[in-house]
Design a protein around this motif. Structure first.
Motif, PDB file in Angstrom:
ATOM      1  N   LEU A 406       0.705  -1.224  -0.023  1.00 54.53           N
ATOM      2  CA  LEU A 406      -0.110   0.037  -0.025  1.00 54.53           C
ATOM      3  C   LEU A 406       0.875   1.300  -0.087  1.00 54.53           C
ATOM      4  CD1 LEU A 406      -2.898   1.576   0.313  1.00 54.53           C
ATOM      5  CD2 LEU A 406      -2.585   1.067   2.794  1.00 54.53           C
ATOM      6  N   LEU A 407       0.975   1.982  -0.949  1.00 50.43           N
ATOM      7  CA  LEU A 407       1.580   3.466  -1.127  1.00 50.43           C
ATOM      8  C   LEU A 407       0.638   4.268  -0.587  1.00 50.43           C
ATOM      9  CD1 LEU A 407       3.782   5.048  -2.616  1.00 50.43           C
ATOM     10  CD2 LEU A 407       1.940   5.367  -4.406  1.00 50.43           C
ATOM     11  N   LEU A 408       1.148   5.257   0.381  1.00 50.90           N
ATOM     12  CA  LEU A 408       0.444   6.282   0.819  1.00 50.90           C
ATOM     13  C   LEU A 408       1.377   7.717   0.767  1.00 50.90           C
ATOM     14  CD1 LEU A 408      -0.734   4.828   4.376  1.00 50.90           C
ATOM     15  CD2 LEU A 408      -2.068   5.291   2.075  1.00 50.90           C
ATOM     16  N   ALA A 409       0.659   8.862   0.270  1.00 53.62           N
ATOM     17  CA  ALA A 409       1.587  10.167   0.735  1.00 53.62           C
ATOM     18  C   ALA A 409       0.282  11.141   0.969  1.00 53.62           C
ATOM     19  CB  ALA A 409       2.083  10.311  -0.878  1.00 53.62           C
ATOM     20  N   SER A 410       0.753  12.307   1.278  1.00 56.28           N
ATOM     21  CA  SER A 410      -0.145  13.397   1.493  1.00 56.28           C
ATOM     22  C   SER A 410       0.469  14.680   1.375  1.00 56.28           C
ATOM     23  CB  SER A 410      -0.491  13.327   3.171  1.00 56.28           C
ATOM     24  OG  SER A 410       0.922  13.594   3.797  1.00 56.28           O
ATOM     25  N   GLY A 411      -0.505  15.682   1.189  1.00 54.79           N
ATOM     26  CA  GLY A 411      -0.063  17.096   0.893  1.00 54.79           C
ATOM     27  C   GLY A 411      -1.312  18.067   0.511  1.00 54.79           C
ATOM     28  N   GLU A 412      -0.882  19.205   0.050  1.00 58.52           N
ATOM     29  CA  GLU A 412      -2.252  19.980   0.082  1.00 58.52           C
ATOM     30  C   GLU A 412      -2.319  20.442  -1.433  1.00 58.52           C
ATOM     31  OE1 GLU A 412      -3.843  24.320   1.532  1.00 58.52           O
ATOM     32  OE2 GLU A 412      -1.707  23.462   2.303  1.00 58.52           O
ATOM     33  N   SER A 413      -3.480  20.336  -2.148  1.00 54.62           N
ATOM     34  CA  SER A 413      -4.029  20.768  -3.313  1.00 54.62           C
ATOM     35  C   SER A 413      -3.950  22.453  -3.233  1.00 54.62           C
ATOM     36  CB  SER A 413      -5.159  20.061  -3.667  1.00 54.62           C
ATOM     37  OG  SER A 413      -5.694  20.583  -5.207  1.00 54.62           O
ATOM     38  N   VAL A 414      -3.353  23.093  -3.922  1.00 54.83           N
ATOM     39  CA  VAL A 414      -3.060  24.287  -4.115  1.00 54.83           C
ATOM     40  C   VAL A 414      -3.812  25.128  -5.262  1.00 54.83           C
ATOM     41  CG1 VAL A 414      -0.812  24.196  -2.727  1.00 54.83           C
ATOM     42  CG2 VAL A 414      -0.886  24.468  -5.195  1.00 54.83           C
ATOM     43  N   PRO A 415      -4.203  26.209  -4.978  1.00 54.99           N
ATOM     44  CA  PRO A 415      -5.122  26.870  -6.139  1.00 54.99           C
ATOM     45  C   PRO A 415      -4.087  27.215  -7.331  1.00 54.99           C
ATOM     46  CG  PRO A 415      -5.401  27.970  -3.986  1.00 54.99           C
ATOM     47  CD  PRO A 415      -4.216  26.981  -3.864  1.00 54.99           C
ATOM     48  N   GLU A 416      -4.519  26.835  -8.540  1.00 56.46           N
ATOM     49  CA  GLU A 416      -3.966  27.307  -9.744  1.00 56.46           C
ATOM     50  C   GLU A 416      -5.073  26.976 -10.765  1.00 56.46           C
ATOM     51  OE1 GLU A 416      -0.123  25.157 -10.248  1.00 56.46           O
ATOM     52  OE2 GLU A 416      -1.250  23.667 -11.337  1.00 56.46           O
ATOM     53  N   PRO A 417      -4.735  27.482 -11.953  1.00 56.49           N
ATOM     54  CA  PRO A 417      -5.561  27.336 -13.083  1.00 56.49           C
ATOM     55  C   PRO A 417      -5.605  26.019 -13.458  1.00 56.49           C
ATOM     56  CG  PRO A 417      -4.475  29.354 -13.713  1.00 56.49           C
ATOM     57  CD  PRO A 417      -4.004  28.633 -12.286  1.00 56.49           C
ATOM     58  N   ASN A 418      -6.497  25.315 -14.270  1.00 59.13           N
ATOM     59  CA  ASN A 418      -6.431  23.744 -14.650  1.00 59.13           C
ATOM     60  C   ASN A 418      -5.314  23.731 -15.597  1.00 59.13           C
ATOM     61  OD1 ASN A 418      -7.649  21.326 -14.339  1.00 59.13           O
ATOM     62  ND2 ASN A 418      -8.311  21.627 -16.691  1.00 59.13           N
ATOM     63  N   ARG A 419      -4.027  23.285 -15.023  1.00 59.27           N
ATOM     64  CA  ARG A 419      -2.865  22.994 -15.810  1.00 59.27           C
ATOM     65  C   ARG A 419      -3.119  22.235 -17.242  1.00 59.27           C
ATOM     66  NH1 ARG A 419       0.719  23.334 -18.900  1.00 59.27           N
ATOM     67  NH2 ARG A 419       2.896  23.035 -18.689  1.00 59.27           N
ATOM     68  N   PHE A 420      -3.625  21.206 -17.047  1.00 60.23           N
ATOM     69  CA  PHE A 420      -3.881  20.177 -18.399  1.00 60.23           C
ATOM     70  C   PHE A 420      -5.309  20.180 -18.698  1.00 60.23           C
ATOM     71  CE2 PHE A 420       0.241  19.062 -16.182  1.00 60.23           C
ATOM     72  CZ  PHE A 420       1.058  19.507 -17.173  1.00 60.23           C
ATOM     73  N   GLN A 421      -5.589  20.103 -19.784  1.00 60.42           N
ATOM     74  CA  GLN A 421      -7.184  19.750 -19.870  1.00 60.42           C
ATOM     75  C   GLN A 421      -7.554  18.545 -19.585  1.00 60.42           C
ATOM     76  OE1 GLN A 421      -7.864  19.992 -24.535  1.00 60.42           O
ATOM     77  NE2 GLN A 421      -9.790  19.024 -24.304  1.00 60.42           N
ATOM     78  N   GLY A 422      -8.594  18.371 -18.910  1.00 63.09           N
ATOM     79  CA  GLY A 422      -9.147  17.444 -18.219  1.00 63.09           C
ATOM     80  C   GLY A 422      -9.101  17.839 -16.711  1.00 63.09           C
ATOM     81  N   ASN A 423      -8.784  16.955 -15.813  1.00 63.93           N
ATOM     82  CA  ASN A 423      -8.772  17.330 -14.364  1.00 63.93           C
ATOM     83  C   ASN A 423      -7.437  17.312 -13.835  1.00 63.93           C
ATOM     84  OD1 ASN A 423     -11.552  15.178 -14.524  1.00 63.93           O
ATOM     85  ND2 ASN A 423     -11.719  17.381 -14.461  1.00 63.93           N
ATOM     86  N   THR A 424      -7.043  18.424 -13.183  1.00 59.70           N
ATOM     87  CA  THR A 424      -5.789  18.440 -12.531  1.00 59.70           C
ATOM     88  C   THR A 424      -5.801  19.103 -11.498  1.00 59.70           C
ATOM     89  OG1 THR A 424      -5.035  19.259 -14.739  1.00 59.70           O
ATOM     90  CG2 THR A 424      -3.226  19.248 -13.064  1.00 59.70           C
ATOM     91  N   ALA A 425      -5.019  18.606 -10.229  1.00 55.28           N
ATOM     92  CA  ALA A 425      -4.641  19.124  -8.961  1.00 55.28           C
ATOM     93  C   ALA A 425      -3.260  19.404  -8.753  1.00 55.28           C
ATOM     94  CB  ALA A 425      -5.220  17.827  -7.982  1.00 55.28           C
TER      95      ALA A 425
END
Length: 474
Positions: A406-425
């Protein structure tokens, strides 16, 4: 002895896929070759991009144990077929070289090079017991030049060891209840794993033993029969409901949007008839090439109704989603790791438009559009929600065959414009982002992880302990 006689012998293989920006991929591959020559290497290997089975066969004639260094330039994304065919039995390490994303903000992923290296790494570690190395950066970057100079001198980039930290565990009693709730659940699969997508392979007996999850698998053709059986009235009603939920859908080609509505209705009906708790769908190439529409927004619609959906028929990814949601994560999304900003300690997580609209930064404006590569409808095109996030992934354990880790990681999704067409965080990791990306590749982890906005890591760790699953906690 002449300089030529002492030059390091390098085999360079540039892999790519025609659905990406081939002209840019070719230019960067040429620059990579030129840099190695400038650094004094004797470079052989195919000079054109390797994109077809015939290309792979031709490239294999260059690959041997006689070279001092074998470099696979991931000029764009490609599946892992070349990795196993070219390097599966090669004794020496393979250096995977991936490039930064060159396109403007809001455009499609031009290359998806990092993800390609990630997929190669998984295939080589899990299926060939080979450990690749990684260089990330463009040919004109000083750090890239230094890394290659060292590699030519025999000092390959380091393999990042798996972390040995032990994060907190939740109370086992509550976790046992959640695990018990998975037993008897049914996961619906449509089609086979896409060719060369090694993380989409799975062991059904292992899933039954660990989680008690049953698999209901149907061919793509059977799903198409369900789509064909949807009446005009049903399709029009679903299309109207989808437009009402996301008015931007009205701007998408009407025929493609109506086909998308048929796909949504068919998937919903299959789910209800078979009492499915989740779905993993082979979303390409048959949906766009045979039906003339992409199923991304259909997966989004079903996910918004509370049924986890995974694209590219990623079974372990879907099981990770089911486990996380049973432990209280709320709605999740299957993502690729596609971009690294080491200075900001940010990784960008992306997929091509199947996120539930409830996960949008602004759910009332979760734009529906065309697919980034296929250029047909329907796929979401909106940034993902900001705030604290966790990433998780169940995957094969190379150290213990017939087991998972099981791989785990954590962080914070920070505000920015949608970098790539589709869905980006854009996620600023709590750990070292460069080490994380390198560890994904050299550790053989899948290119897909599951993103959630509730921290269920204590529950996941406890669940892993109860099931005998090793935890790799970044």
């Amino acid at each position: 002895m002449s300089a030529a006689a002492t030059a390091p012998r390098v085999v360079l293989v540039p892999t790519a896929r025609p659905t990406f920006a081939v002209d840019v991929a070719r230019r960067l591959a040429d620059e990579a070759r030129a840099l190695l020559v400038e650094l004094g290497a004797d470079v052989t290997g195919p000079e054109e991009l390797v994109m077809t089975p015939d290309d792979v066969a031709a490239a294999k004639t260059f690959v041997s144990g006689d070279a001092d260094l074998v470099i696979n330039v991931c000029a764009s994304f490609s599946d892992a077929t070349p990795a196993l065919e070219l390097y599966g039995e090669l004794d020496q390490p393979v250096l995977l070289w991936s490039f930064r994303e060159p396109g403007p903000v809001g455009d499609r992923l031009w290359l998806n090079s990092m993800c390609g290296a990630n997929l190669f790494g998984h295939a080589l570690v899990v299926h060939a017991q080979r450990t690749p190395r990684l260089v990330y950066g463009n040919p004109d970057e000083p750090a890239t030049r230094r890394a290659l100079e060292a590699a030519l001198a025999g000092q390959l980039p380091a393999v990042v060891p798996a972390p040995t930290t032990h994060g907190p565990r939740a109370d086992a009693d509550g976790v046992k209840v959640a695990l018990g709730s998975l037993r008897g659940r049914r996961l619906g699969l449509v089609g086979d794993a896409p060719p060369g997508f090694t993380p989409s392979q799975y062991d059904g007996e292992l899933l039954q033993r660990l989680f008690g999850i049953e698999i209901d698998e149907i061919p793509v053709e059977s799903m198409f029969e369900c789509v064909d059986a949807v009446s005009d009235d049903e399709a029009e009603a679903e299309h109207a409901a989808a437009v009402d939920a996301q008015p931007s859908l009205a701007a998408v080609d009407g025929g493609q949007a109506l086909t998308s509505a048929r796909i949504t209705t068919a998937m919903r009906g299959w789910r209800d008839r078979e009492s499915l708790s989740g779905m993993a769908i082979r979303c390409w190439p048959e949906f766009p090439t045979q039906l003339g529409a992409c199923p991304c927004s259909s997966l989004s619609r079903v996910a918004d109704e509370g049924t986890p959906t995974a694209c590219e028929r990623d079974v372990y990814g879907a099981v990770t989603m089911l486990l996380m949601e049973a432990l209280g994560s709320g709605t999740t999304y299957l993502v690729d790791t596609v971009d690294l900003d080491g200075e900001r300690n940010v990784v960008r997580l992306w997929h091509c438009g199947a996120a539930a609209t409830s996960l949008a930064e602004n759910p009332s404006d979760a734009t529906q559009f065309t697919h980034c590569n296929r250029k047909i409808g329907v796929a979401g095109n909106f940034p993902l929600r900001t705030g604290p996030v966790v990433m998780a992934r169940l995957t094969e354990d190379p150290a213990r065959p017939s087991n998972l880790r099981l791989l785990l990681a954590s962080g914070e999704s920070v505000p920015e414009p949608n970098r790539f067409q589709g869905n980006t965080a854009a996620v600023r990791l709590d750990g070292d982002a460069t080490q994380f990306v390198t560890g994904l590749v050299t550790g053989g982890f899948p290119h897909h992880t599951v993103l959630a906005w509730s921290d269920v890591r204590p529950q996941l760790r406890a669940a892993a302990d109860l099931l005998g699953i090793a935890v790799v906690d970044w």
